[in-house]
Design an enzyme around this catalytic site. Structure first.
Site, mmCIF file in Angstrom:
data_model
loop_
_atom_site.group_PDB
_atom_site.id
_atom_site.type_symbol
_atom_site.label_atom_id
_atom_site.label_comp_id
_atom_site.label_asym_id
_atom_site.label_seq_id
_atom_site.Cartn_x
_atom_site.Cartn_y
_atom_site.Cartn_z
ATOM 1 N N ASN A 60 0.845 -1.199 0.000
ATOM 2 C CA ASN A 60 0.000 0.000 0.000
ATOM 3 C C ASN A 60 0.879 1.248 0.000
ATOM 4 O O ASN A 60 2.104 1.151 0.031
ATOM 5 C CB ASN A 60 -0.962 -0.023 1.202
ATOM 6 C CG ASN A 60 -0.208 -0.093 2.508
ATOM 7 O OD1 ASN A 60 0.509 0.839 2.862
ATOM 8 N ND2 ASN A 60 -0.339 -1.207 3.235
ATOM 9 N N LYS A 102 8.504 -17.443 -10.439
ATOM 10 C CA LYS A 102 7.697 -16.338 -10.945
ATOM 11 C C LYS A 102 6.417 -16.879 -11.609
ATOM 12 O O LYS A 102 6.499 -17.786 -12.447
ATOM 13 C CB LYS A 102 8.533 -15.553 -11.955
ATOM 14 C CG LYS A 102 7.894 -14.290 -12.411
ATOM 15 C CD LYS A 102 8.799 -13.528 -13.354
ATOM 16 C CE LYS A 102 7.986 -12.465 -14.034
ATOM 17 N NZ LYS A 102 8.647 -11.939 -15.217
ATOM 18 N N PHE A 105 -4.085 3.355 15.182
ATOM 19 C CA PHE A 105 -4.411 4.415 14.237
ATOM 20 C C PHE A 105 -5.553 3.917 13.359
ATOM 21 O O PHE A 105 -5.651 2.728 13.092
ATOM 22 C CB PHE A 105 -3.195 4.756 13.353
ATOM 23 C CG PHE A 105 -2.341 5.834 13.956
ATOM 24 C CD1 PHE A 105 -1.534 5.554 15.043
ATOM 25 C CD2 PHE A 105 -2.376 7.138 13.466
ATOM 26 C CE1 PHE A 105 -0.765 6.544 15.638
ATOM 27 C CE2 PHE A 105 -1.612 8.135 14.050
ATOM 28 C CZ PHE A 105 -0.810 7.838 15.135
HETATM 29 O O1 C5P Z 1 -8.459 -2.492 11.101
HETATM 30 P P1 C5P Z 1 -7.591 -1.389 10.626
HETATM 31 O O2 C5P Z 1 -6.514 -1.848 9.688
HETATM 32 O O3 C5P Z 1 -8.302 -0.190 10.111
HETATM 33 O O4 C5P Z 1 -6.895 -0.880 11.978
HETATM 34 C C1 C5P Z 1 -5.845 0.003 11.979
HETATM 35 C C2 C5P Z 1 -5.011 -0.198 13.204
HETATM 36 O O5 C5P Z 1 -4.753 -1.597 13.424
HETATM 37 C C3 C5P Z 1 -3.638 0.411 13.071
HETATM 38 O O6 C5P Z 1 -3.199 0.760 14.354
HETATM 39 C C4 C5P Z 1 -2.828 -0.737 12.477
HETATM 40 O O7 C5P Z 1 -1.422 -0.547 12.702
HETATM 41 C C5 C5P Z 1 -3.381 -1.906 13.208
HETATM 42 N N1 C5P Z 1 -3.363 -3.188 12.479
HETATM 43 C C6 C5P Z 1 -2.562 -4.224 12.929
HETATM 44 N N2 C5P Z 1 -2.573 -5.434 12.285
HETATM 45 C C7 C5P Z 1 -3.385 -5.652 11.225
HETATM 46 C C8 C5P Z 1 -4.212 -4.623 10.761
HETATM 47 C C9 C5P Z 1 -4.185 -3.401 11.408
HETATM 48 O O8 C5P Z 1 -1.818 -4.036 13.885
HETATM 49 N N3 C5P Z 1 -3.375 -6.816 10.627
#
Ligand code: C5P
Length: 399
Positions: free
Chosen positions: A211, A290, A325
């Site tokens: 991303n 690949k 976050f």
């Molecule tokens: O569920 P979402 O991705 O929106 O949540 C965001 C928060 O969860 C952020 O703090 C992100 O770093 C954390 N997160 C995580 N592991 C994941 C997905 C999100 O720690 N697999």
């Protein structure tokens, strides 16, 4: 830092705004700063070393190979003397040299040799400022932790109107004082672990899903926590930023790697901040070779990644204060409060990424902090300023 914390090495490069440097030095001295001036050859075409010597009360340095100056205070000594090196005005030329690490005169050599914080006040014609080369050099410097102050907008000495004016001396003085005033060490003796940046989920040896997270907010949080005296573990996905000096960097690639590092470090931490944009899914199987083109369509099977922050928040022993976050494009408060509860967090910082200029990849951000029964809005500011406010808010919640 020195005892006074206010030793400023002012580097003047060649630009018409150099005429304001006499005033700048006077105003810094009004604030009890010690100022030493270094000038490039072209700076001397705009303001004389004699003027700068008179206002600073110190000899002006301008040559790398001057035996007398070296005997008085050698260039490495001068580089170490400073608490802050401020290049003002910073021409496009010196900005380019700094970005490339060129050291072909006294000022550029000092800029490589100094352990101090470096700030630049760009000043140039608006077209030169807007040039992609200048913008890319500024981005490089910012990613290395150089503070870029300005430029301002308005009428220019050449008659153009636009962005490229050096900030006024009083603005530079207040930025310098803010930078030099040490933060109260609210997190002394505490360990803060931060995840930052994106994760990469491999599909085969050459491809991955990822991303646009730049890691800027997570790196700014690491810098802020260090400034408050914490020991900082930075678990970073692949980004192009230089980590703040003094933190313990754990470079990871996939969500599974990040999960492993986070769960190893979280129990020894007082605070855990999940700022990384973790991929929710990964490939069910990573192809060993690949993947070849097949038909007009192809199907990837993805499986869910662990929720790193939820697993940290679920720790029963040695659980850190856990902060997440949430980047949302709609119903920010509702989704953020939902995540706070569902992931078992102590606090969540939410931003509306549908607004232009904030959030992913931007330098600025606006956040709302949510706790179980409280919330606080932080208006648009640089990620560094916001990070400091967020970390102070966290410090205020620790026993
Ligand atoms: O569920 P979402 O991705 O929106 O949540 C965001 C928060 O969860 C952020 O703090 C992100 O770093 C954390 N997160 C995580 N592991 C994941 C997905 C999100 O720690 N697999």
């Amino acid at each position: 830092m020195s005892q006074t914390h206010k030793r400023i090495l002012l580097g003047i490069s060649g630009g018409i705004a150099a005429y304001k440097c006499a005033e700048l030095v006077r105003r810094l001295k009004d604030q009890a700063c010690e100022v030493r001036v270094v000038m490039t050859e072209s700076a001397k075409q705009f303001i004389t070393p004699l003027t700068m010597q008179a206002v600073s009360g110190e000899p002006v340095a301008d040559s790398l190979l001057d035996p007398a100056a070296e005997a008085a205070m050698g260039h490495i000594e001068l580089a170490k003397w400073a608490d802050l090196v401020l290049v003002a005005p910073a021409s496009s030329n010196i900005i380019a040299k700094m970005a490339s690490g060129i050291a072909d005169d006294l000022l550029t050599t000092l800029l490589l040799a100094t352990p101090a914080k470096v700030a630049i006040a760009p000043a140039m014609n608006q077209q030169m400022y807007a040039h992609l080369a200048t913008q890319s050099n500024l981005a490089t410097l910012a990613s290395r932790g150089v503070a870029v102050w300005g430029p301002g907008q308005g009428e220019q000495a050449c008659g153009d109107v636009g962005k490229g004016r050096m900030l006024e001396p009083n603005e530079l003085v207040s930025l310098a004082l803010k930078t030099l005033t040490p933060e109260v060490p609210l997190l002394a003796g505490k360990t803060v672990t931060i995840t930052a940046g994106p994760t990469r989920e491999a599909l085969d040896p050459v491809r991955y899903i990822s991303n646009h997270s730049s890691g800027k907010m997570g790196y700014a949080l690491a810098e802020a926590a260090l400034a408050l005296g914490a020991k900082v573990n930075l678990i970073s996905g692949p980004v192009t930023l230089t980590p703040p000096r003094g933190c313990d960097v754990h470079s990871v690639s996939s969500a599974l790697d990040m999960h492993q590092a986070a769960l190893a470090l979280a129990p020894g931490s007082d605070v855990f901040i999940g700022c990384a944009a973790v991929a929710d899914y990964r490939a069910a199987d990573i192809a060993e070779q690949k993947i070849k083109k097949q038909g007009d369509e192809m199907t990837l099977t993805l499986v869910k990644n662990p929720d790193i922050i939820a697993d940290v928040a679920a720790l029963t022993a040695q659980r850190p204060y856990t902060v997440g976050f949430a980047a949302e494009t709609q119903d920010v408060a509702q989704y953020a409060q939902g995540k706070l509860k569902n992931k078992g967090l102590d606090m969540i910082c939410a931003n509306d990424v549908s607004q232009a200029g904030i959030g992913f990849n931007a330098n600025d951000n606006a956040l709302t902090l949510f706790w179980d029964k409280e919330q606080q809005s932080l208006p648009l500011a640089s990620k560094s300023e916001l990070a400091l406010t967020v970390v102070k808010a966290i410090a205020g919640k620790l026993n």
